[in-house]
Scaffold this active site. Structure first.
Site, mmCIF file in Angstrom:
data_model
loop_
_atom_site.group_PDB
_atom_site.id
_atom_site.type_symbol
_atom_site.label_atom_id
_atom_site.label_comp_id
_atom_site.label_asym_id
_atom_site.label_seq_id
_atom_site.Cartn_x
_atom_site.Cartn_y
_atom_site.Cartn_z
ATOM 1 N N LYS A 1 -2.256 -1.432 -4.084
ATOM 2 C CA LYS A 1 -3.147 0.002 -3.986
ATOM 3 C C LYS A 1 -1.923 1.266 -4.045
ATOM 4 C CE LYS A 1 -5.875 1.752 -0.449
ATOM 5 N NZ LYS A 1 -6.396 1.942 0.910
ATOM 6 N N LYS B 1 1.178 -0.784 0.123
ATOM 7 C CA LYS B 1 0.045 0.093 0.031
ATOM 8 C C LYS B 1 0.948 1.435 0.277
ATOM 9 C CE LYS B 1 -3.869 1.989 2.556
ATOM 10 N NZ LYS B 1 -4.941 2.232 3.330
HETATM 11 C C1 PBG Z 1 -7.350 3.096 5.614
HETATM 12 C C2 PBG Z 1 -7.343 3.415 4.356
HETATM 13 C C3 PBG Z 1 -7.738 4.607 3.473
HETATM 14 C C4 PBG Z 1 -8.032 3.758 1.757
HETATM 15 C C5 PBG Z 1 -8.551 2.476 2.209
HETATM 16 N N1 PBG Z 1 -8.271 2.454 3.545
HETATM 17 C C6 PBG Z 1 -6.652 5.198 2.878
HETATM 18 C C7 PBG Z 1 -5.357 5.729 2.904
HETATM 19 O O1 PBG Z 1 -4.534 5.374 3.998
HETATM 20 O O2 PBG Z 1 -5.906 7.081 3.432
HETATM 21 C C8 PBG Z 1 -8.259 4.299 0.206
HETATM 22 C C9 PBG Z 1 -9.366 3.881 -0.234
HETATM 23 C C10 PBG Z 1 -9.437 5.267 -1.671
HETATM 24 O O3 PBG Z 1 -8.820 5.663 -2.396
HETATM 25 O O4 PBG Z 1 -10.200 4.449 -2.397
HETATM 26 N N2 PBG Z 1 -6.064 2.680 5.888
HETATM 27 ZN ZN ZN Z 2 -6.017 3.863 7.888
#
Ligand code: PBG
Ligand code: ZN
Length: 325
Positions: free
Chosen positions: A248, A195
């Site tokens: 992601k 991520k």
């Molecule tokens: C939180 C989380 C995020 C997303 C999914 N879970 C955002 C972040 O890390 O700030 C992003 C999903 C998206 O942008 O569609 N941990």
């Molecule tokens: Zn988070």
């Protein structure tokens, strides 16, 4: 064989031939629909930067889950907007938290649909970070217990799978152990393994009210410049017991999806994130591109890169189109 003996256009001559040689088939069974659960009754708050997406009270979550199942979508992933936030994210693992109640309602009223829960603290902490804050830093090890408690409470509410998105080190093992101890050894973990610290999450943070109140997430989410490190992250999560590994965002990281698919034998998920959705919607609204066509091309590309499944806000729309073909 070279031209003119070989002519690549021969196999593109009509739709039957193109179908026969098509290498990638996007399938409704690949799609996972993210939904945002909020307290209240009959709440359906539009998310301005994500046209067609809403914060939904549980009755609407159930309705949308029914729609997803009706279209043949196998799974949803739930995010929660708690009524209050505090430093230790107590609503994340509250027995009667909004995600916990949403899971119960969907499992009760929409049997057969797989319910995944996002496991993180950022929407539940007053500081908006994904872990416990100590001074100005995020305390990795102090966060693990809270993450495991959150995952366990989701499983106790009936979740079919948990998906930790916090990016703390060691959380997959901690969650696996907590689940196994309480007879949830059958519940899989979909780990947000690679991520990245991405500005493509902007619209999501509005949707989930989860923006960090100070600093940013660069000390725990990955540097977008790194690829080999993603392999390392995946191998750690695999060893800790992840059943599915996720990349992601998806679009700017297709190379990462491809490399992970080649090097590991675990199923690979890709998250077509909020900013990727917003860009297509915004351009389509202006008539600058053909929204449905770009949507299908994008999802097909993510699959072609190696994703076995795709988390996408387009799931309902894409399923409708795929079913009509
Ligand atoms: C939180 C989380 C995020 C997303 C999914 N879970 C955002 C972040 O890390 O700030 C992003 C999903 C998206 O942008 O569609 N941990
Ligand atoms: Zn988070």
């Amino acid at each position: 064989m070279l031209f003119p003996d070989y002519r690549a256009r021969r196999m593109r001559m009509n739709e039957n031939l193109r179908r026969m040689v098509r290498e990638t088939q996007l399938d409704v069974g690949d799609l996972i629909l993210p939904l945002f659960a909020v307290d209240g009754k009959n709440v359906k708050n539009p998310i301005p930067s994500m046209p067609g997406q809403f914060q939904l009270s549980i009755n609407h979550i159930v309705e949308t889950a029914e729609q997803a199942r009706g279209l043949g979508i196998p799974a949803i992933i739930l995010f929660g907007l708690p009524p209050r936030k505090d430093p230790l994210a107590t609503q994340a693992y509250a027995k009667d938290g909004v995600v916990q109640r949403a899971v119960k309602a969907v499992k009760d009223k929409v049997p057969g649909l797989t319910v995944i829960t996002d496991v993180c603290l950022c929407a539940y902490t007053d500081h908006g970070h994904c872990g416990v804050v100590e001074g100005q830093t995020i305390d990795n090890d102090a966060s693990l217990d809270l993450l495991a408690r959150t995952a366990l409470s989701h499983a106790k509410s009936g979740a079919d799978m948990v998906a930790p998105s916090d990016m703390m080190d060691g959380r997959v093992a901690e969650i696996r152990e907590a689940l196994d101890e309480e007879n949830f050894s059958h519940i899989p973990i979909m780990s947000y393994a690679a991520k990245y610290c991405s500005a493509y999450y902007g619209p999501f943070r509005e949707a989930a009210d989860s923006a960090p109140q100070f600093g940013d997430r660069r000390t725990y989410q990955m540097d977008p410049a790194n690829a080999r490190e993603a392999l390392r992250e995946v191998s750690m999560d695999a060893e800790e017991g992840a059943d599915i590994v996720m990349v992601k965002p998806a679009l700017a990281y297709l190379d990462i999806i491809c490399r992970i698919k080649e090097e590991f034998d675990l199923p690979v998920a890709a998250y077509n994130v909020s900013g990727e959705y917003a860009m297509i919607k915004a351009a389509a609204e202006r008539g600058w591109l053909d929204g449905p066509k770009v949507m299908l091309e994008t999802l097909t590309a993510i699959k072609r890169a190696g994703a076995d499944m795709i988390l996408t806000y387009f799931a309902l729309e894409a399923a409708q189109l795929l079913n009509s073909h």
